[in-house]
Design a protein around this motif. Structure first.
Motif, PDB file in Angstrom:
ATOM      1  N   LYS A   1       0.836  -1.209   0.000  1.00 23.36           N
ATOM      2  CA  LYS A   1       0.000   0.000   0.000  1.00 23.36           C
ATOM      3  C   LYS A   1       0.866   1.252   0.000  1.00 23.36           C
ATOM      4  O   LYS A   1       0.584   2.216  -0.726  1.00 23.36           O
ATOM      5  CB  LYS A   1      -0.922  -0.023   1.217  1.00 23.36           C
ATOM      6  CG  LYS A   1      -1.942   1.102   1.246  1.00 23.36           C
ATOM      7  CD  LYS A   1      -2.870   0.951   2.444  1.00 23.36           C
ATOM      8  CE  LYS A   1      -3.933   2.047   2.464  1.00 23.36           C
ATOM      9  NZ  LYS A   1      -4.817   1.919   3.652  1.00 23.36           N
ATOM     10  N   LEU A   2       1.921   1.266   0.801  1.00 21.43           N
ATOM     11  CA  LEU A   2       2.806   2.427   0.822  1.00 21.43           C
ATOM     12  C   LEU A   2       3.493   2.610  -0.526  1.00 21.43           C
ATOM     13  O   LEU A   2       3.595   3.743  -1.030  1.00 21.43           O
ATOM     14  CB  LEU A   2       3.852   2.273   1.925  1.00 21.43           C
ATOM     15  CG  LEU A   2       4.869   3.406   2.008  1.00 21.43           C
ATOM     16  CD1 LEU A   2       4.199   4.724   2.388  1.00 21.43           C
ATOM     17  CD2 LEU A   2       5.998   3.078   2.984  1.00 21.43           C
ATOM     18  N   LYS A   3       3.952   1.523  -1.105  1.00 20.99           N
ATOM     19  CA  LYS A   3       4.636   1.595  -2.402  1.00 20.99           C
ATOM     20  C   LYS A   3       3.722   2.194  -3.459  1.00 20.99           C
ATOM     21  O   LYS A   3       4.140   3.047  -4.262  1.00 20.99           O
ATOM     22  CB  LYS A   3       5.111   0.203  -2.820  1.00 20.99           C
ATOM     23  CG  LYS A   3       5.940   0.177  -4.096  1.00 20.99           C
ATOM     24  CD  LYS A   3       6.444  -1.223  -4.383  1.00 20.99           C
ATOM     25  CE  LYS A   3       7.298  -1.254  -5.640  1.00 20.99           C
ATOM     26  NZ  LYS A   3       7.809  -2.621  -5.922  1.00 20.99           N
ATOM     27  N   GLU A   4       2.453   1.786  -3.464  1.00 21.63           N
ATOM     28  CA  GLU A   4       1.492   2.288  -4.445  1.00 21.63           C
ATOM     29  C   GLU A   4       1.183   3.767  -4.243  1.00 21.63           C
ATOM     30  O   GLU A   4       0.879   4.489  -5.202  1.00 21.63           O
ATOM     31  CB  GLU A   4       0.187   1.480  -4.355  1.00 21.63           C
ATOM     32  CG  GLU A   4       0.328   0.036  -4.795  1.00 21.63           C
ATOM     33  CD  GLU A   4      -0.899  -0.792  -4.431  1.00 21.63           C
ATOM     34  OE1 GLU A   4      -1.879  -0.190  -3.910  1.00 21.63           O
ATOM     35  OE2 GLU A   4      -0.884  -2.010  -4.659  1.00 21.63           O
ATOM     36  N   ASN A   5       1.256   4.229  -2.996  1.00 21.25           N
ATOM     37  CA  ASN A   5       0.849   5.597  -2.683  1.00 21.25           C
ATOM     38  C   ASN A   5       2.024   6.516  -2.342  1.00 21.25           C
ATOM     39  O   ASN A   5       1.819   7.602  -1.806  1.00 21.25           O
ATOM     40  CB  ASN A   5      -0.133   5.578  -1.501  1.00 21.25           C
ATOM     41  CG  ASN A   5      -1.469   4.978  -1.859  1.00 21.25           C
ATOM     42  OD1 ASN A   5      -2.317   5.623  -2.466  1.00 21.25           O
ATOM     43  ND2 ASN A   5      -1.666   3.721  -1.490  1.00 21.25           N
ATOM     44  N   ARG A   6       3.242   6.091  -2.656  1.00 20.73           N
ATOM     45  CA  ARG A   6       4.418   6.837  -2.229  1.00 20.73           C
ATOM     46  C   ARG A   6       4.449   8.247  -2.805  1.00 20.73           C
ATOM     47  O   ARG A   6       4.743   9.222  -2.102  1.00 20.73           O
ATOM     48  CB  ARG A   6       5.699   6.093  -2.604  1.00 20.73           C
ATOM     49  CG  ARG A   6       6.930   6.628  -1.878  1.00 20.73           C
ATOM     50  CD  ARG A   6       8.212   6.016  -2.391  1.00 20.73           C
ATOM     51  NE  ARG A   6       8.522   6.444  -3.739  1.00 20.73           N
ATOM     52  CZ  ARG A   6       9.035   7.638  -4.050  1.00 20.73           C
ATOM     53  NH1 ARG A   6       9.272   8.521  -3.100  1.00 20.73           N
ATOM     54  NH2 ARG A   6       9.314   7.951  -5.296  1.00 20.73           N
ATOM     55  N   LEU A   7       4.141   8.399  -4.096  1.00 23.90           N
ATOM     56  CA  LEU A   7       4.164   9.721  -4.721  1.00 23.90           C
ATOM     57  C   LEU A   7       3.076  10.612  -4.130  1.00 23.90           C
ATOM     58  O   LEU A   7       3.319  11.801  -3.851  1.00 23.90           O
ATOM     59  CB  LEU A   7       3.991   9.609  -6.234  1.00 23.90           C
ATOM     60  CG  LEU A   7       4.052  10.931  -7.005  1.00 23.90           C
ATOM     61  CD1 LEU A   7       5.387  11.640  -6.765  1.00 23.90           C
ATOM     62  CD2 LEU A   7       3.832  10.685  -8.507  1.00 23.90           C
ATOM     63  N   TYR A   8       1.893  10.046  -3.916  1.00 24.64           N
ATOM     64  CA  TYR A   8       0.800  10.804  -3.296  1.00 24.64           C
ATOM     65  C   TYR A   8       1.219  11.282  -1.905  1.00 24.64           C
ATOM     66  O   TYR A   8       1.001  12.450  -1.547  1.00 24.64           O
ATOM     67  CB  TYR A   8      -0.436   9.911  -3.202  1.00 24.64           C
ATOM     68  CG  TYR A   8      -1.567  10.495  -2.400  1.00 24.64           C
ATOM     69  CD1 TYR A   8      -2.440  11.428  -2.948  1.00 24.64           C
ATOM     70  CD2 TYR A   8      -1.765  10.113  -1.069  1.00 24.64           C
ATOM     71  CE1 TYR A   8      -3.480  11.965  -2.203  1.00 24.64           C
ATOM     72  CE2 TYR A   8      -2.802  10.654  -0.318  1.00 24.64           C
ATOM     73  CZ  TYR A   8      -3.648  11.579  -0.893  1.00 24.64           C
ATOM     74  OH  TYR A   8      -4.665  12.107  -0.147  1.00 24.64           O
ATOM     75  N   TYR A   9       1.832  10.388  -1.151  1.00 24.69           N
ATOM     76  CA  TYR A   9       2.322  10.729   0.189  1.00 24.69           C
ATOM     77  C   TYR A   9       3.310  11.890   0.130  1.00 24.69           C
ATOM     78  O   TYR A   9       3.185  12.880   0.873  1.00 24.69           O
ATOM     79  CB  TYR A   9       2.969   9.499   0.823  1.00 24.69           C
ATOM     80  CG  TYR A   9       3.889   9.782   1.988  1.00 24.69           C
ATOM     81  CD1 TYR A   9       3.382   9.883   3.282  1.00 24.69           C
ATOM     82  CD2 TYR A   9       5.262   9.951   1.797  1.00 24.69           C
ATOM     83  CE1 TYR A   9       4.229  10.150   4.356  1.00 24.69           C
ATOM     84  CE2 TYR A   9       6.108  10.215   2.864  1.00 24.69           C
ATOM     85  CZ  TYR A   9       5.585  10.315   4.133  1.00 24.69           C
ATOM     86  OH  TYR A   9       6.425  10.578   5.197  1.00 24.69           O
ATOM     87  N   ALA A  10       4.291  11.782  -0.754  1.00 26.35           N
ATOM     88  CA  ALA A  10       5.342  12.793  -0.835  1.00 26.35           C
ATOM     89  C   ALA A  10       4.773  14.156  -1.223  1.00 26.35           C
ATOM     90  O   ALA A  10       5.171  15.190  -0.678  1.00 26.35           O
ATOM     91  CB  ALA A  10       6.410  12.359  -1.833  1.00 26.35           C
ATOM     92  N   GLU A  11       3.846  14.162  -2.153  1.00 25.32           N
ATOM     93  CA  GLU A  11       3.253  15.430  -2.593  1.00 25.32           C
ATOM     94  C   GLU A  11       2.462  16.083  -1.470  1.00 25.32           C
ATOM     95  O   GLU A  11       2.524  17.293  -1.273  1.00 25.32           O
ATOM     96  CB  GLU A  11       2.372  15.186  -3.818  1.00 25.32           C
ATOM     97  CG  GLU A  11       3.177  14.848  -5.074  1.00 25.32           C
ATOM     98  CD  GLU A  11       2.300  14.470  -6.245  1.00 25.32           C
ATOM     99  OE1 GLU A  11       1.085  14.206  -6.016  1.00 25.32           O
ATOM    100  OE2 GLU A  11       2.796  14.436  -7.386  1.00 25.32           O
ATOM    101  N   ARG A  12       1.687  15.302  -0.722  1.00 21.84           N
ATOM    102  CA  ARG A  12       0.895  15.870   0.394  1.00 21.84           C
ATOM    103  C   ARG A  12       1.831  16.417   1.475  1.00 21.84           C
ATOM    104  O   ARG A  12       1.571  17.478   2.049  1.00 21.84           O
ATOM    105  CB  ARG A  12      -0.021  14.810   0.997  1.00 21.84           C
ATOM    106  CG  ARG A  12      -1.066  14.219   0.081  1.00 21.84           C
ATOM    107  CD  ARG A  12      -2.147  15.197  -0.347  1.00 21.84           C
ATOM    108  NE  ARG A  12      -1.727  16.024  -1.469  1.00 21.84           N
ATOM    109  CZ  ARG A  12      -1.638  15.580  -2.736  1.00 21.84           C
ATOM    110  NH1 ARG A  12      -1.902  14.313  -3.024  1.00 21.84           N
ATOM    111  NH2 ARG A  12      -1.274  16.398  -3.693  1.00 21.84           N
TER     112      ARG A  12
END
Length: 511
Positions: A73-84
């Motif tokens: 789940k983290l791998k899939e959402n890593r870019l979203y996480y970084a941008e937020r």
């Protein structure tokens, strides 16, 4: 140097190890960021990223599965996480860093702090690769800090392996979180998690005995979108300004310390060298300075030399200290804590609170908010992750909307609190409105005792306005000389308050 150092910097508080639903925690990332910004200056929200030696010990199938799902789940959402995370970074207001976590049976768990959340994740594929990664990183060059956390578990069972510790990769080590305190075999805040007890060989003091130099941090390791959840740990830094660059440099220089809950301000130095540094030997006696301003009355200050208590000062706050005596000074400076909760176990209680000061000046406000405690990721965390709002609607008014959940056990608090620093006349009053019911509390009454109000009858939730704590009971400055000295000595300070909360400074080592 010591005076210039602390005078030219400010003390900021944050949480650099905590979790939400971005991996296998609970609650949205947005709620975690909102909750952090309410009561912290900086934050790193941690995603669970990998476990390179997971197959080296048998584990229940469901535990393996939720870890693997969380990593994906983290791998899939890593870019979203970084941008937020980068969107929330605001110089002078609220600072964010990236962060992810690696588990390891052999070497212990590490939080990897990223100066920029957009940096890629380094995930070793085996235990051997994990060891190689730990030995190859240089924090100052790579803009990554490998911070060991919940270090006190037994080596081989996700506790720290001091044999593989690399100070160049790890200028920071976590001393306290919701797992407990790993300062020494006699630490307060015991290890009670299902992962096991504290191992004496895996403490902060065990690392100091080996001669390592590192700064100590505190973080919550909270798993329900509440960075800074009160009572589980925070990290304090001395930095020139509230910016990503300045806070990061303070990390690298180890100008940090740990608190369990209250935002205790600590300034510690040896021979003018501030906490976290290496001091040069002086020709005469060594000078040790410790200045503290607590969130409650002080109970005990200790200066440790080579892991043993070298100096201790005890405080016994009596009525004359609290009140200044019935004929004491008219003008009063100190703290009043407003606390809401109790009631039936785990029962949700909403709170709407308005605090209006009359004839009293508001000097500062410290939120002491908690999230829903969830230790096991498989537990049901409910759906309440963003339920607190507070603000200063006028110069003399604080308003708060939150919820409490009924204490799960008689030793586990789920109350909410807000502490107000005041300066005022003993004839001043507090107009308090709780869930639509108002009362007037004379400040003179709070000089003698607190006040308790139940929302209904027996076993109903309650609000407590704590007894006034004078500023003089919360602060002190100690200056000591040590004539008995040798190269390699190291010193650090710790302070305990009447309410049980504590702080630990990073050590200073003599070169």
């Amino acid at each position: 140097m010591e005076t210039d150092f602390f005078e030219k910097r400010s003390c900021y508080f944050g949480d650099i190890h905590n979790h939400c639903g971005i991996s296998y925690g609970h609650g949205p990332l947005e709620a975690a960021l909102q909750n952090a910004a309410m009561q912290l200056d900086f934050v790193s929200i941690t995603g669970h990223a990998g476990w390179p030696d997971m197959d080296e010990r048998p584990m229940p199938k469901e535990v393996v599965e939720y870890h693997q799902k969380g990593f994906s789940k983290l791998k899939e959402n890593r870019l979203y996480y970084a941008e937020r995370m980068n969107e929330m970074n605001t110089k002078g207001s609220f600072i964010t860093f990236g962060g992810y976590e690696l588990h390891s049976f052999r070497y212990g768990d590490y939080t990897i702090l990223q100066k920029d959340p957009l940096q890629s994740h380094q995930i070793p594929e085996s235990g051997d690769a994990m060891r190689e990664l730990l030995s190859s990183v240089t924090a100052s060059q790579d803009d990554l800090i490998f911070m060991p956390h919940h270090i006190g578990y037994k080596t081989g069972f996700r506790g720290i392996d001091w044999d593989s510790f690399n100070p160049e990769a790890s200028p920071l080590v976590e001393i306290i979180s919701m797992h407990g305190c790993a300062e020494s075999p006699n630490s307060p805040f015991p290890y009670l998690h299902t992962m096991g007890p504290l191992d004496d060989a895996c403490t902060i003091q065990a690392g100091l005995e080996r001669g390592y130099i590192f700064g100590v941090t505190g973080s919550t390791d909270h798993h329900s979108s509440h960075p800074g959840s009160y009572g589980y740990g925070k990290t304090a830094v001395w930095a020139e300004e509230l910016s990503r660059e300045s806070i990061w440099q303070a990390f690298l220089e180890r100008r940090v310390y740990a608190v369990s809950g209250d935002k205790i301000i600590c300034a510690f130095s040896v021979n003018g060298e501030p906490m976290g540094g290496t001091a040069s030997e002086s020709k005469g006696k060594r000078t040790i300075r410790f200045k503290v301003k607590g969130g409650d009355a002080l109970s005990r200050i200790e200066i440790l030399k080579n892991n043993s208590v070298w100096h201790q000062k005890n405080y016994i706050p009596g009525n004359s200290l609290y009140t200044g005596g019935l004929k004491g000074p008219k003008e009063l400076k100190g703290k009043i804590l407003f606390e809401m909760g109790w009631g039936e176990k785990r029962k949700i209680q909403p709170w709407q609170v308005k605090i209006q000061l009359k004839g009293i000046k508001k000097m500062g406000v410290e939120p002491r908010f908690r999230g829903v405690d969830v230790v096991d990721p498989l537990d049901d965390a409910g759906n309440m992750f963003s339920f607190t709002r507070w603000g200063e609607s006028a110069e003399d008014t604080v308003e708060l909307e939150t919820a409490s959940f009924g204490n799960a056990t008689a030793v586990t608090s789920q109350t909410q609190g807000i502490c107000i620093d005041i300066s005022g006349d003993r004839t001043g009053e507090i107009e308090l409105t709780v869930n639509g019911t108002s009362c007037t509390i004379p400040l003179a009454e709070l000089l003698e005792s607190g006040r308790v109000m139940y929302t209904a009858g027996f076993l109903s939730p309650a609000c407590k306005v704590h007894r006034f704590v004078p500023e003089a009971a919360c602060r002190d400055e100690i200056v000591l000389q040590d004539p008995d000295k040798k190269p390699g000595d190291q010193y650090y300070a710790r302070v305990f308050q009447v309410n049980g909360h504590a702080a630990w400074t990073s050590p200073v080592k003599i070169s």
